[in-house]
Scaffold this active site. Structure first.
Site, PDB file in Angstrom:
ATOM      1  CG  ASN A  66      10.010  39.304  38.921  1.00 55.16           C
ATOM      2  OD1 ASN A  66      10.439  38.291  38.644  1.00 55.16           O
ATOM      3  ND2 ASN A  66       8.792  39.417  39.478  1.00 55.16           N
ATOM      4  NE  ARG A  69       7.138  35.602  35.493  1.00 57.69           N
ATOM      5  CZ  ARG A  69       5.714  35.780  35.066  1.00 57.69           C
ATOM      6  NH1 ARG A  69       5.733  35.962  33.893  1.00 57.69           N
ATOM      7  NH2 ARG A  69       4.555  35.885  36.104  1.00 57.69           N
ATOM      8  NE  ARG A  74      -5.173   1.766  72.923  1.00 54.59           N
ATOM      9  CZ  ARG A  74      -3.890   2.075  72.891  1.00 54.59           C
ATOM     10  NH1 ARG A  74      -3.068   2.087  74.036  1.00 54.59           N
ATOM     11  NH2 ARG A  74      -3.192   2.133  71.776  1.00 54.59           N
ATOM     12  CG  HIS A 130       4.888  31.776  38.006  1.00 58.12           C
ATOM     13  ND1 HIS A 130       5.508  32.584  37.156  1.00 58.12           N
ATOM     14  CD2 HIS A 130       4.555  30.656  37.095  1.00 58.12           C
ATOM     15  CE1 HIS A 130       5.680  32.319  35.956  1.00 58.12           C
ATOM     16  NE2 HIS A 130       4.884  31.114  35.764  1.00 58.12           N
ATOM     17  NE  ARG A 143      -4.334  39.886  45.793  1.00 62.09           N
ATOM     18  CZ  ARG A 143      -2.959  39.222  45.967  1.00 62.09           C
ATOM     19  NH1 ARG A 143      -2.095  40.293  46.158  1.00 62.09           N
ATOM     20  NH2 ARG A 143      -2.824  38.258  45.351  1.00 62.09           N
ATOM     21  CE  LYS A 184      -1.231  37.986  48.829  1.00 67.15           C
ATOM     22  NZ  LYS A 184       0.123  37.955  49.170  1.00 67.15           N
ATOM     23  CB  THR A 200      -8.968  -1.698  64.337  1.00 67.25           C
ATOM     24  OG1 THR A 200      -9.766  -1.659  65.409  1.00 67.25           O
ATOM     25  CG2 THR A 200      -7.428  -1.530  64.575  1.00 67.25           C
ATOM     26  NE  ARG A 259       8.820  34.348  42.998  1.00 66.94           N
ATOM     27  CZ  ARG A 259       8.835  35.465  43.259  1.00 66.94           C
ATOM     28  NH1 ARG A 259       8.952  35.562  44.620  1.00 66.94           N
ATOM     29  NH2 ARG A 259       8.123  36.570  42.695  1.00 66.94           N
ATOM     30  CG  HIS A 260      10.020  33.305  37.248  1.00 66.30           C
ATOM     31  ND1 HIS A 260      10.407  34.593  37.669  1.00 66.30           N
ATOM     32  CD2 HIS A 260       8.895  33.335  37.718  1.00 66.30           C
ATOM     33  CE1 HIS A 260       9.673  35.458  38.246  1.00 66.30           C
ATOM     34  NE2 HIS A 260       8.519  34.460  38.234  1.00 66.30           N
ATOM     35  CD  GLU A 285       2.106  34.065  40.127  1.00 68.04           C
ATOM     36  OE1 GLU A 285       1.588  33.053  40.813  1.00 68.04           O
ATOM     37  OE2 GLU A 285       2.960  34.564  40.885  1.00 68.04           O
TER      38      GLU A 285
HETATM   39  O1  F6P Z   1       5.183  39.837  41.922  1.00 67.18           O
HETATM   40  C1  F6P Z   1       5.617  38.508  41.022  1.00 67.18           C
HETATM   41  C2  F6P Z   1       4.238  37.903  41.248  1.00 67.18           C
HETATM   42  O2  F6P Z   1       4.545  36.612  40.697  1.00 67.18           O
HETATM   43  C3  F6P Z   1       3.226  38.516  40.340  1.00 67.18           C
HETATM   44  O3  F6P Z   1       3.388  38.268  39.024  1.00 67.18           O
HETATM   45  C4  F6P Z   1       1.826  37.916  40.944  1.00 67.18           C
HETATM   46  O4  F6P Z   1       0.995  38.700  40.998  1.00 67.18           O
HETATM   47  C5  F6P Z   1       2.408  38.098  42.477  1.00 67.18           C
HETATM   48  O5  F6P Z   1       3.697  37.555  42.617  1.00 67.18           O
HETATM   49  C6  F6P Z   1       1.803  37.188  43.394  1.00 67.18           C
HETATM   50  O6  F6P Z   1       1.954  37.650  44.820  1.00 67.18           O
HETATM   51  P1  F6P Z   1       1.047  38.302  45.740  1.00 67.18           P
HETATM   52  O7  F6P Z   1      -0.191  37.250  45.748  1.00 67.18           O
HETATM   53  O8  F6P Z   1       1.569  38.319  47.089  1.00 67.18           O
HETATM   54  O9  F6P Z   1       0.532  39.376  45.169  1.00 67.18           O
END
Ligand code: F6P
Length: 434
Positions: free
Chosen positions: A242, A286, A62, A372, A331, A335, A113, A235-236, A306
């Site tokens: 890591n 974690r 409108r 995560h 991937r 992804k 409406t 995140r943790h 995760e």
């Molecule tokens: O590297 C840390 C993490 O939490 C992994 O356990 C997990 O597989 C990854 O990150 C996820 O991130 P991406 O999807 O970018 O690989």
């Protein structure tokens, strides 16, 4: 080589959904009853779930076709010219909605409406003739204070009242509502599919709601509220995996991760004071270790664990590429939908966290989620209305808190880098671009 296990997630509609007809959600309600709020929220939720959804707001048509600043008398049902102009723009919006469904959209939301039976019959007739299903979503609000609040918080900012003094604009909008009230006919046809939301969800009435998606929508609608609160996502603290650059696992936090846990506790004291903010963690060590020093009531959700990297759990990205190059390439190509052999895809993660998301929507108090990378990308993507394809690439670094304040049409965000710095974390993006 393990490609034979690799499967991409299904197409946009869930493969377990027998009902493949497209869906048109027709909003119904007087002005300032939260229809646009509900429509946009539904669209965000459905897009996040992977169902391509779009809102067609007749008010915007409108404003575009006949101009924004129309006096209340334009909406008087006795104003023949106004009535005809409004019917024309409503049909134009419906034409575009139907074309969009033809071009591949799955769920269209017709935001107007639709306050008379004859208008709803007209819309339903055209949608059904095109082979799609209709569900009416009526928003009823009898609380004058809520309506007033809605007028002041949204309508005054509308182009309809640009440059108009606030009290005059409110008076005009009230007059507009009164015109709609004269002609308003509530949805009550026992043969049709509808959901009636009364007073912002105090009561939800459903009629003939069948099928997977409509049932999910009702569940979602039942848990919405418009109250403001903060949600912190983090995140943790850095974990030993890591440090080693390994995917998944259930390792403890590192010394730097412990420092983060202490800073997080300080941060929460600063931001939330004495409030006993509930903390939701995953079931992995974690996150539980990161939350332990907070001394706040906590719940561990399996759904927040995760992403399951299946046969790639415990590998570094370089090892993943070296051992399973085809999967690595898959991937890289997609992804969002790539599912780790014997593990999960991001689409799987989105579906898994959905019950947590709905619980978050339901909460009225502030909340801290310690989880995560992949899981937080999924949650964050919902609140910030991110394109699903972008979700697996969102930035959710270690040792940072993301503070979200959801509001009517999305969420505002603040990021707090608490440290300590962890250097550059091994990341998928870096691995996939090398
Ligand atoms: O590297 C840390 C993490 O939490 C992994 O356990 C997990 O597989 C990854 O990150 C996820 O991130 P991406 O999807 O970018 O690989």
């Amino acid at each position: 080589m393990c490609t034979r296990y690799t499967r991409f997630g299904g197409p946009q509609m869930r493969p377990d959904v027998p009902e493949q007809r497209k869906l048109v959600l027709v909003m119904v309600g007087l002005p300032a009853r939260g229809k646009t709020y509900t429509a946009r929220k539904l669209a965000r939720y459905l897009n996040w779930r992977g169902h391509s959804t779009r809102v067609f707001n007749v008010g915007n048509y409108r404003r575009r076709d006949v101009g924004a600043q129309k006096p209340a008398s334009f909406f008087d049902p006795r104003n023949v010219e106004g009535l005809e102009a409004r019917r024309r723009v409503a049909m134009r919006a419906l034409d575009e909605l139907l074309s969009w469904l033809d071009e591949g959209g799955l769920v269209a939301i017709y935001d107007a409406t639709n306050s008379t039976r004859s208008r709803r019959d007209l819309v339903r007739g055209r949608v059904e003739a095109a082979g799609h299903r209709v569900v009416f979503i009526e928003s009823v609000c009898n609380d004058a204070a809520v309506v007033e609040d809605n007028i002041r918080s949204t309508k005054l900012r509308s182009p309809d009242y640009a440059g108009v003094e606030a009290d005059k604009a409110v008076a005009d909008f009230r007059e507009r509502i009164a015109f709609y009230e004269r002609a308003y006919e509530p949805v009550d046809d026992a043969e049709l599919s509808w959901v009636k939301i009364v007073d912002l969800g105090r009561q939800v009435v459903v009629n003939r709601i069948q099928g997977y998606l409509p049932a999910r929508l009702v569940y979602f609608l039942m848990n919405l509220h418009t109250g403001e609160r903060r949600i912190w996502l983090t995140r943790h603290g850095q974990s030993m995996d890591n440090v080693a650059g390994k995917l998944g696992g259930d390792s403890s936090i590192s010394p730097l991760g412990q420092q983060y846990a202490a800073r997080l506790a300080e941060f929460m004291r600063e931001r939330a004071g004495d409030e006993k903010v509930p903390v939701w963690t995953s079931t992995l060590q974690r996150t539980i270790q990161t939350a332990a020093g907070l001394h706040l009531p906590s719940v561990a959700w399996r759904a927040l664990d995760e992403i399951d990297a299946g046969i790639c759990e415990g590998l570094t990205y370089a090892e993943f590429d070296g051992r399973f190059p085809d999967d690595f390439a898959s991937r890289k190509a997609d992804k969002l939908r790539f599912r780790y052999p014997r593990g999960e895809s991001y689409q799987d993660v989105v579906r898994r966290v959905e019950p947590v998301l709905i619980e978050i929507e339901r909460q009225r108090r502030p909340l801290l989620v310690v989880a995560h990378q992949a899981v937080l990308r999924a949650l964050y993507g919902y609140f910030l209305d991110k394109d699903p394809v972008a979700v697996p690439h969102l930035e959710v670094p270690l040792h940072m808190v993301i503070e979200l304040t959801p509001h009517a049409y999305g969420a505002t965000e603040r990021r707090f880098e608490l440290g300590p710095r962890v250097g550059s974390e091994p990341s998928w993006n870096a691995a996939a671009s090398s």
